[in-house]
Scaffold this active site. Structure first.
Site, short mmCIF file in Angstrom:
data_model
loop_
_atom_site.label_atom_id
_atom_site.label_comp_id
_atom_site.label_asym_id
_atom_site.label_seq_id
_atom_site.Cartn_x
_atom_site.Cartn_y
_atom_site.Cartn_z
N LEU A 122 0.82 -1.22 0.00
CA LEU A 122 0.00 0.00 0.00
C LEU A 122 0.85 1.26 0.00
CD1 LEU A 122 -2.82 -1.05 2.52
CD2 LEU A 122 -2.73 -1.36 0.04
N HIS A 123 0.37 2.26 -0.74
CA HIS A 123 1.04 3.56 -0.82
C HIS A 123 -0.02 4.65 -0.69
CE1 HIS A 123 -0.57 3.44 -4.86
NE2 HIS A 123 0.16 2.38 -5.16
N GLY A 163 -1.57 6.33 -2.82
CA GLY A 163 -2.70 6.19 -3.75
C GLY A 163 -3.79 5.34 -3.10
N HIS A 164 -3.39 4.18 -2.58
CA HIS A 164 -4.35 3.33 -1.86
C HIS A 164 -4.94 4.09 -0.66
CE1 HIS A 164 -1.49 0.15 -3.53
NE2 HIS A 164 -2.65 -0.25 -4.01
N GLN A 175 -10.03 -0.64 -15.86
CA GLN A 175 -10.59 -1.52 -14.84
C GLN A 175 -11.84 -0.91 -14.23
OE1 GLN A 175 -8.10 -3.57 -11.71
NE2 GLN A 175 -8.81 -1.88 -10.47
N VAL A 199 -3.41 9.65 -7.55
CA VAL A 199 -2.45 10.33 -6.68
C VAL A 199 -1.07 10.21 -7.33
CG1 VAL A 199 -1.39 10.36 -4.38
CG2 VAL A 199 -3.82 9.83 -4.63
N SER A 249 2.35 3.77 -7.79
CA SER A 249 2.00 2.40 -8.15
C SER A 249 2.87 1.45 -7.34
CB SER A 249 2.26 2.18 -9.65
OG SER A 249 2.30 0.79 -9.94
N SER A 250 2.30 0.31 -6.97
CA SER A 250 3.11 -0.68 -6.24
C SER A 250 4.27 -1.14 -7.11
CB SER A 250 2.25 -1.89 -5.85
OG SER A 250 1.12 -1.46 -5.14
P1 AMP Z 1 -3.77 -2.37 -6.76
O1 AMP Z 1 -3.30 -2.69 -5.38
O2 AMP Z 1 -2.68 -1.90 -7.68
O3 AMP Z 1 -4.64 -3.44 -7.35
O4 AMP Z 1 -4.72 -1.10 -6.61
C1 AMP Z 1 -5.81 -1.12 -5.73
C2 AMP Z 1 -6.66 0.10 -5.97
O5 AMP Z 1 -5.88 1.27 -5.71
C3 AMP Z 1 -7.15 0.21 -7.42
O6 AMP Z 1 -8.50 0.67 -7.41
C4 AMP Z 1 -6.22 1.22 -8.01
O7 AMP Z 1 -6.77 1.92 -9.10
C5 AMP Z 1 -5.97 2.14 -6.83
N1 AMP Z 1 -4.74 2.90 -7.03
C6 AMP Z 1 -3.50 2.39 -7.26
N2 AMP Z 1 -2.61 3.40 -7.45
C7 AMP Z 1 -3.32 4.56 -7.34
C8 AMP Z 1 -2.99 5.95 -7.45
N3 AMP Z 1 -1.75 6.36 -7.73
N4 AMP Z 1 -3.97 6.86 -7.29
C9 AMP Z 1 -5.25 6.46 -7.04
N5 AMP Z 1 -5.63 5.18 -6.91
C10 AMP Z 1 -4.68 4.23 -7.06
#
Ligand code: AMP
Length: 287
Positions: A32-33, A35-36, A159, A182, A191-192
């Protein structure tokens, strides 16, 4: 509270629903970062209870992708969630979700298949079956948690559009809340998978947001012809960038645009070394 089993989550949610509380779900693959965190904060603010799922979903990875080396940081994820006021972190094993021996096998699993028109383009072109895996796991999570609201990031715009379509077509009683991308101050979307980038790669990765911001500026200056807008990208690219796509599509139904308008999303995917990065911008986000 960290929970690994479907039965325990169900039990907890049942108690909440008995008390008339609203439930928000934030599906993630962990690492998690911020954005999450922005999605989590929205859920905590809007809903009485928030569940964050942390599950690296094997069936959305294609052969040869990074399933095995995808970053897994559950302790840190749990701490971020607790600090943000999350009620349950749901982190099931693949066996808990898909049963023994059935992982990665289409033979033993009921899939949710999104319409090809939405899923066969952009990321779906190179990641065949990816969105089947996403829709299947999100549908399962909806059935397990039965949230009133589910929060998804515009970072994964295709998605988001596909999941909204799934909810509508299958009459799933959940409201999808979309949350803005974000970015780091540099412009790089969080992004992860940024964890895979060296410092050098990271500065090369700025090319995605630079291209998108430049297209946005050109659109603001009155250029709407998609071919002309696309051409502005090429001066940013060098031999270290392997462009997969740069496409202009409708924000609601992913129709291709020849002329950009305020409902156009510009989608980009490119690889730096082995790391595949995606980003997008909605042209109406002009100020
Ligand atoms: P993930 O863990 O990559 O599957 O992402 C989980 C959720 O977090 C998804 O709905 C992604 O679109 C969202 N997410 C990932 N990175 C960001 C970001 N930089 N800004 C906003 N939402 C994000």
């Amino acid at each position: 509270m960290l929970i690994h089993t479907i039965a325990e989550v169900r039990e907890k949610v049942r108690e909440w629903k008995r008390d008339g509380l609203t439930v928000g779900l934030v599906p993630t693959m962990g690492a998690l970062h911020d954005g999450h965190k922005s999605l989590i904060e929205k859920s905590v603010a809007k809903c009485d209870k928030t569940v964050v799922s942390v599950f690296v979903n094997p069936i959305q990875f294609c052969p040869g992708e990074d399933l095995d080396k995808y970053p897994r940081t559950l302790d840190a994820d749990e701490k971020l969630c607790t600090d943000a006021g999350v009620d349950i972190v749901f982190s099931p094993s693949a066996k808990e979700m898909y049963g023994e021996g059935h992982i990665m096998s289409n033979d033993f699993l009921t899939y949710v298949i999104p319409p090809y028109f939405y899923a066969d383009k952009l990321c779906g072109k190179s990641r065949v079956g990816h969105f089947d895996g996403v829709c299947t796991v999100v549908n399962k999570l909806f059935n397990i948690v039965q949230p009133d609201f589910a929060f998804f990031g515009e970072k994964d715009r295709q998605q988001l559009i596909i999941l909204k379509k799934m909810v509508k077509d299958l009459n799933i009683p959940v409201e999808i809340i979309s949350c803005p991308i974000v970015r780091e101050e540099s412009g790089l979307a969080l992004s992860s998978r940024n964890k895979y980038l060296s410092e050098d790669d990271k500065s090369e990765a700025l090319v995605l947001s630079k291209i998108l911001f430049n297209i946005q500026a050109c659109y603001k200056n009155g250029i709407t012809d998609v071919r002309a807008l696309s051409e502005t990208a090429y001066s940013y690219l060098n031999e270290r960038h392997s462009l997969e796509y740069l496409e202009f599509r409708d924000a609601d139904d992913l129709e291709e645009k020849t002329n950009a308008d305020d409902n156009t999303v510009v989608f980009i995917a490119l690889k730096i070394g082995n790391v595949r990065l995606i980003d997008n911008i909605t042209l109406r986000n002009l100020c």
